[in-house]
Motif scaffolding. Structure first.
Motif, PDB file in Angstrom:
ATOM      1  N   THR A 112      -0.050   4.949  -1.927  1.00 24.22           N
ATOM      2  CA  THR A 112      -0.279   6.077  -1.011  1.00 24.22           C
ATOM      3  C   THR A 112       0.582   7.267  -1.386  1.00 24.22           C
ATOM      4  O   THR A 112       0.118   8.420  -1.393  1.00 24.22           O
ATOM      5  CB  THR A 112       0.003   5.635   0.439  1.00 24.22           C
ATOM      6  N   ASP A 119      -0.787   8.889  -4.550  1.00 26.42           N
ATOM      7  CA  ASP A 119      -2.018   9.623  -4.249  1.00 26.42           C
ATOM      8  C   ASP A 119      -1.698  10.961  -3.596  1.00 26.42           C
ATOM      9  O   ASP A 119      -2.268  12.000  -3.940  1.00 26.42           O
ATOM     10  CB  ASP A 119      -2.893   8.761  -3.344  1.00 26.42           C
ATOM     11  N   SER A 164      -4.229   3.160  -1.959  1.00 27.42           N
ATOM     12  CA  SER A 164      -3.869   4.325  -1.153  1.00 27.42           C
ATOM     13  C   SER A 164      -4.552   4.261   0.203  1.00 27.42           C
ATOM     14  O   SER A 164      -5.769   4.062   0.305  1.00 27.42           O
ATOM     15  CB  SER A 164      -4.266   5.616  -1.868  1.00 27.42           C
ATOM     16  N   ASP A 175       0.808  -1.222   0.000  1.00 28.29           N
ATOM     17  CA  ASP A 175       0.000   0.000   0.000  1.00 28.29           C
ATOM     18  C   ASP A 175       0.841   1.272   0.000  1.00 28.29           C
ATOM     19  O   ASP A 175       0.302   2.372  -0.206  1.00 28.29           O
ATOM     20  CB  ASP A 175      -0.923   0.028   1.224  1.00 28.29           C
ATOM     21  N   PRO A 183      -2.768   5.936  -9.720  1.00 28.62           N
ATOM     22  CA  PRO A 183      -2.079   4.689  -9.366  1.00 28.62           C
ATOM     23  C   PRO A 183      -1.628   3.942 -10.612  1.00 28.62           C
ATOM     24  O   PRO A 183      -2.141   4.167 -11.706  1.00 28.62           O
ATOM     25  CB  PRO A 183      -3.152   3.903  -8.606  1.00 28.62           C
TER      26      PRO A 183
END
Length: 509
Positions: free
Chosen positions: A388, A391, A405, A384, A397
């Motif tokens: 993240t 974002d 995210s 993740d 993505p």
């Protein structure tokens, strides 16, 4: 995946009088999804040092070495956007229950951030896990399955490439990928101080293309270079991404000299360390004989090395405050995987049990409202991280991402995939495995598969050799494998057929 009921495994450590003891009781975690603050959604936002721990060595600490400021870059332009800086601090082999050594870090990211209480490594092995951090992909998708073939990672898939191409100034300081050639520059970083092989003192570094030995303690050396990278933002107004990867607390543990004899709180172990019988565990684990005393010694050594990491985090916070960048810097502190301290007789990572898989994970971004000391109970994986970061930078993505995210509170999962391959470092059988980690249960399959000399899973027929199922609510220490001697009716009641299908689908996706 569909949204699942929010249920976390029970665990809580009591710290009293310097003694850490596992309760063994079912205590629910606080659940709070990320949201609120400036921006509210998942898109681009608008634009005191802690007291040292009393139980550390009472002798005066030496003055920290001066911060070396990097020469100004020729690139100049005023800051024309409000994208955040991104600071990732990734430790090595750090399990949970290590907060004693990180009081200043917890003061910062615990009081002014969010703790992800159910964060996991997707592969509990250094290089595959780091490749997942950089690519947002499971190991079976990014292809780096062991520690000896770093070039299996496609560098075009990395988050540093995306951020660099989007105008971020990028820096790497510390460990990169195991067996990365020291003289080879890491792609998509503007600046770097890469150490390989990694040593605690007087290490061998690739310093922006020059290979040399730098005297001093690893954590301090890379901290100073990261601080210089941040300081350069006074003249280079681009947002920056700093990937700081410490040697600590990986074995062989060598503490900084001023902390070498620091007294560490006593540890009483936990039920998984004193497991009365292991007949329900896989064969290699039944033969494991590491003791409570060995686990206790390893814990002490790890905590002492982490004291220097805590000092580095304090200095990072002070630098960001001095630069006026503390509010709009996304900071994440985590580890590439955990480590067993004698749990089930095991003193390493590489196994599908919570001490090996779970990692500390704290995030702070005040400009986004992520600074209120909350706990987030969503199932979280190191896959993740890359989504993240993208974002936060306002970038879409990658279609190949397996993670999502964490800035969007709607992003949750019903289960998480973890996987590991038997590789050439382990001459004795350990077996390849994959694990379904759910909100309240964990199902694991072990396979007759082994990596070949090229790091590819070509050996063996892939047949399932052993299975485990644990109820994480009633059995948080994974003492009772409910599939041991289970009949068909018991397997149906546990829903094993459906779990096996889900696990197979996750391994193929």
């Amino acid at each position: 995946m569909s949204e699942g009921q929010r249920r976390g495994p029970a665990r809580r450590a009591l710290i009293a009088g310097g003694v850490v003891a596992a309760t063994g009781a079912a205590i629910p975690l606080v659940s709070s999804a990320l949201g609120g603050g400036a921006g509210g959604g998942a898109r681009t936002p608008g634009a005191a040092e802690a007291v040292p721990a009393a139980s550390r060595s009472s002798s005066p600490a030496p003055a920290p070495p001066p911060v070396r400021t990097a020469p100004p870059t020729p690139y100049r332009r005023p800051r024309s956007d409000d994208r955040p800086n991104i600071l990732l601090v990734l430790t090595d082999d750090q399990p949970k229950e290590t907060d004693w050594a990180l009081r200043q870090t917890v003061d910062w990211l615990g009081g002014d951030g969010v703790e992800f209480a159910r964060a996991h490594a997707n592969t509990p092995l250094c290089a595959p896990s780091r490749a997942s951090v950089m690519s947002g992909r499971h190991a079976h998708n990014h292809g780096l399955l062991d520690t000896r073939h770093p070039h299996h990672l496609d560098q075009r898939t990395t988050v540093q490439r995306r951020l660099h191409e989007a105008g971020y100034r990028t820096g790497l300081f510390g460990k990169y990928l195991n067996f990365w050639p020291t003289g080879q520059n890491p792609p998509h970083f503007d600046e770097w101080l890469l150490q390989e092989p990694v040593r605690y003192y007087n290490g061998h570094y690739n310093d922006n293309g020059t290979v040399r030995t730098i005297p001093g303690y690893n954590t301090t050396v890379i901290k100073d270079r990261a601080l210089a990278f941040m300081e350069a933002s006074r003249v280079d107004r681009r947002p920056w991404f700093a990937f700081v990867a410490t040697r600590s607390p990986h074995e062989v543990n060598i503490a900084e000299r001023r902390y070498a004899h620091t007294r560490v709180p006593e540890w009483e172990g936990r039920p998984s360390v004193f497991e009365p019988g292991k007949a329900d565990k896989p064969p290699f684990l039944r033969a494991a004989r590491h003791s409570f005393g060995q686990g206790k010694a390893l814990r002490e050594a790890q905590l002492r090395t982490l004291l220097s990491v805590d000092d580095a985090m304090r200095d990072f916070r002070d630098k960001l405050r001095a630069l006026g960048q503390l509010e709009n810097t996304l900071v994440i502190f985590t580890s590439d995987h955990g480590l067993c301290w004698g749990d089930h007789g095991w003193l390493r990572k590489s196994v599908p049990y919570r001490p090996s898989l779970e990692v500390p994970f704290r995030l702070s971004w005040p400009a986004r409202g992520l600074d209120t000391g909350r706990t987030d109970d969503r199932l979280t994986g190191l896959v993740d991280l890359a989504p993240t970061f993208l974002d936060a930078a306002g970038l879409p993505p990658d279609p190949g991402h397996d993670g999502h995210s964490l800035l969007d509170p709607r992003n949750d999962r019903t289960y998480l995939l973890a996987e590991w391959w038997w590789n050439q470092q382990d001459p004795k059988p350990i077996h390849t495995w994959a694990s379904y980690i759910g909100k309240a249960e964990q199902y694991t399959e072990y396979y007759r598969t082994r990596l070949d000399d090229r790091g590819r899973p070509t050996k063996g027929d892939g047949r399932v050799l052993f299975r485990e199922y644990y109820d994480l609510h009633t059995d948080p220490y994974q003492l009772t494998n409910l599939l041991h001697r289970a009949d068909a009716g018991q397997e149906r009641r546990l829903g094993i057929e459906g779990l096996a299908r889900e696990l197979a689908a996750a391994r193929r996706s």
